[in-house]
Design a protein around this motif. Sequence first.
Motif, PDB file in Angstrom:
ATOM      1  N   LYS A  59      -8.183  -5.275   3.528  1.00  0.00           N
ATOM      2  CA  LYS A  59      -7.599  -4.053   4.084  1.00  0.00           C
ATOM      3  C   LYS A  59      -7.663  -4.113   5.606  1.00  0.00           C
ATOM      4  CE  LYS A  59      -8.768  -0.779   0.408  1.00  0.00           C
ATOM      5  NZ  LYS A  59      -9.485   0.474   0.106  1.00  0.00           N
ATOM      6  N   GLU A 103      -5.181   0.059   4.897  1.00  0.00           N
ATOM      7  CA  GLU A 103      -4.021  -0.397   4.122  1.00  0.00           C
ATOM      8  C   GLU A 103      -4.310  -1.777   3.526  1.00  0.00           C
ATOM      9  OE1 GLU A 103      -0.939   1.270   3.848  1.00  0.00           O
ATOM     10  OE2 GLU A 103      -1.883   2.959   4.885  1.00  0.00           O
ATOM     11  N   THR A 154      -3.601  -5.382   2.657  1.00  0.00           N
ATOM     12  CA  THR A 154      -2.667  -6.404   3.141  1.00  0.00           C
ATOM     13  C   THR A 154      -2.542  -7.556   2.152  1.00  0.00           C
ATOM     14  OG1 THR A 154      -4.392  -7.623   4.329  1.00  0.00           O
ATOM     15  CG2 THR A 154      -3.216  -5.879   5.537  1.00  0.00           C
ATOM     16  N   GLU A 211      -1.547 -14.559  -0.710  1.00  0.00           N
ATOM     17  CA  GLU A 211      -1.891 -13.263  -0.131  1.00  0.00           C
ATOM     18  C   GLU A 211      -2.697 -13.505   1.145  1.00  0.00           C
ATOM     19  OE1 GLU A 211      -1.032 -10.096  -1.363  1.00  0.00           O
ATOM     20  OE2 GLU A 211       0.253 -11.237  -2.704  1.00  0.00           O
ATOM     21  N   ILE A 217      -4.470 -10.044   8.133  1.00  0.00           N
ATOM     22  CA  ILE A 217      -3.634 -10.051   9.331  1.00  0.00           C
ATOM     23  C   ILE A 217      -4.411 -10.783  10.414  1.00  0.00           C
ATOM     24  CG2 ILE A 217      -2.535  -8.661  11.122  1.00  0.00           C
ATOM     25  CD1 ILE A 217      -2.081  -6.496   9.029  1.00  0.00           C
ATOM     26  N   MET A 239     -10.497  -6.881   9.810  1.00  0.00           N
ATOM     27  CA  MET A 239     -10.225  -6.853   8.370  1.00  0.00           C
ATOM     28  C   MET A 239     -11.470  -6.461   7.591  1.00  0.00           C
ATOM     29  SD  MET A 239      -7.912 -10.309   8.048  1.00  0.00           S
ATOM     30  CE  MET A 239      -8.690 -11.271   9.345  1.00  0.00           C
TER      31      MET A 239
END
Length: 150
Positions: free
Chosen positions: A14, A18, A20, A122, A125, A130
């Motif tokens: 996340k 959010e 990711t 997956e 970022i 993170m």
Amino acid sequence: MRAVIQRVSEAACKVNGEITGVIEQGFLVLLGIEDADTDEDLVWLAQKIANMRVFGDENDLMNKSLADIDGRILLISQFTLFAQTKKGNRPSFIRAAKVDKAIPLYNKMILELEKLTGKKTETGIFGADMKVSLVNDGPVTIMIDSKNKE
């Protein structure tokens, strides 16, 4: 190039609350890139990751790969894998690649893993704060350094 590979039953990343990237069974891979890394290091390491046989077979032996178990990869950039801790208590990260070198290699690693596994990789970022969660299955954790090929 260094990777810490964790066999997981689930993992997620996340950024700012959010999600990711999220996977079920597969590998959470923490990837460190240094200035000396090349495309050759990347291809060698990607092949090791994609073909690593650490999942249990019918006899509970580690004989199966990601492809055998229909597993996925969550790839997280991790410059701290190149921390130098010999002097003092504050780690030095001088060996970690700078952004202009690291980002293109990180992006190439994503594409190479996708090519080898046939599945979307997956990710987190790059450079973000993170929050990574995982359930390490086993636990199984393996470290690989592309400079130790022999």
